[in-house]
Scaffold this motif. Structure first.
Motif, PDB file in Angstrom:
ATOM      1  N   GLU A  57      -3.307 -37.144  17.419  1.00  0.00           N
ATOM      2  CA  GLU A  57      -4.317 -36.250  16.847  1.00  0.00           C
ATOM      3  C   GLU A  57      -5.198 -35.647  17.948  1.00  0.00           C
ATOM      4  O   GLU A  57      -5.633 -34.510  17.840  1.00  0.00           O
ATOM      5  N   GLU A  58      -5.484 -36.428  18.981  1.00  0.00           N
ATOM      6  CA  GLU A  58      -6.344 -35.994  20.086  1.00  0.00           C
ATOM      7  C   GLU A  58      -6.013 -36.870  21.291  1.00  0.00           C
ATOM      8  O   GLU A  58      -5.618 -38.014  21.138  1.00  0.00           O
ATOM      9  N   TYR A  59      -6.169 -36.303  22.490  1.00  0.00           N
ATOM     10  CA  TYR A  59      -5.950 -37.098  23.693  1.00  0.00           C
ATOM     11  C   TYR A  59      -6.976 -36.745  24.761  1.00  0.00           C
ATOM     12  O   TYR A  59      -7.576 -35.673  24.729  1.00  0.00           O
ATOM     13  N   TRP A  65      -6.972 -42.268  26.843  1.00  0.00           N
ATOM     14  CA  TRP A  65      -6.886 -42.681  25.449  1.00  0.00           C
ATOM     15  C   TRP A  65      -6.265 -41.588  24.602  1.00  0.00           C
ATOM     16  O   TRP A  65      -6.235 -40.419  24.984  1.00  0.00           O
ATOM     17  N   ARG A  67      -5.868 -40.603  20.126  1.00  0.00           N
ATOM     18  CA  ARG A  67      -6.222 -40.929  18.741  1.00  0.00           C
ATOM     19  C   ARG A  67      -5.005 -40.656  17.877  1.00  0.00           C
ATOM     20  O   ARG A  67      -4.389 -39.596  17.984  1.00  0.00           O
ATOM     21  N   GLN A  69      -3.349 -41.230  13.730  1.00  0.00           N
ATOM     22  CA  GLN A  69      -3.724 -41.448  12.335  1.00  0.00           C
ATOM     23  C   GLN A  69      -3.381 -42.874  11.938  1.00  0.00           C
ATOM     24  O   GLN A  69      -2.319 -43.388  12.261  1.00  0.00           O
ATOM     25  N   THR A  82      -8.560 -42.133  11.928  1.00  0.00           N
ATOM     26  CA  THR A  82      -7.844 -42.296  13.195  1.00  0.00           C
ATOM     27  C   THR A  82      -8.319 -43.534  13.929  1.00  0.00           C
ATOM     28  O   THR A  82      -9.437 -44.010  13.717  1.00  0.00           O
ATOM     29  N   LYS A  84      -8.370 -45.233  18.020  1.00  0.00           N
ATOM     30  CA  LYS A  84      -8.271 -44.896  19.437  1.00  0.00           C
ATOM     31  C   LYS A  84      -7.443 -45.970  20.141  1.00  0.00           C
ATOM     32  O   LYS A  84      -7.741 -47.153  20.044  1.00  0.00           O
TER      33      LYS A  84
END
Length: 106
Positions: A57-59, A65, A67, A69, A82, A84
Motif C-alpha cells: 500500500e505504501e513504502y 518499511w 505497509r 493490508q 494496514t 507496517k
C-alpha cells in the motif's frame, strides 16, 4: 505496484533522484500526501526482504518499511486496515525493463 520480473543486476542507488528512479516514499492511497498517480502509472516494482511483493500500500526506502493490508479488515472510515513491516525495500520502474535502476538503501 506489481509483481513482474525484477532487475537483478541493476545498478544500486541510495536516495538518488531523477526520472528513472522511483521516489523514496510512495503510496497508492489518493488521500495520502505521498500519492503520485503519474509515477504509479509507470508501474513500480517492489522487492521487500528479497521477495517480490504486489500487495504494498505504501513504502519508504530510507526508513526501511512497507505497509500492507491486514486481510479484508476495514477501519471505521472504510479504508483498508494496514500494518507496517520493517526490512530492506527496493523499488524500480517496471516500464524500463530488466535494466531499470533500482532505488534501495545500502
Amino acid at each position: 505496484m506489481s509483481e513482474d520480473k525484477a532487475p537483478d543486476s541493476a545498478p544500486a542507488t541510495e536516495k538518488a533522484s531523477g526520472p528513472d528512479v522511483p521516489p523514496d516514499r510512495l503510496a497508492i492511497n489518493p488521500r495520502s500526501e505521498y500519492f503520485d498517480a503519474e509515477k504509479l502509472q509507470r508501474g513500480v516494482g517492489i522487492r521487500f526482504k528479497g521477495t517480490m511483493r504486489n500487495n504494498i500500500e505504501e513504502y519508504c526506502i530510507s526508513e526501511g518499511w512497507v505497509r500492507v493490508q491486514a486481510g479484508k479488515t476495514m477501519d471505521r472510515k472504510g479504508n483498508p486496515l494496514t500494518i507496517k513491516l520493517t526490512g530492506p525495500v527496493e523499488a524500480w520502474y517496471e516500464d524500463l525493463g530488466d535494466d531499470a535502476p533500482v532505488a534501495k538503501k545500502d
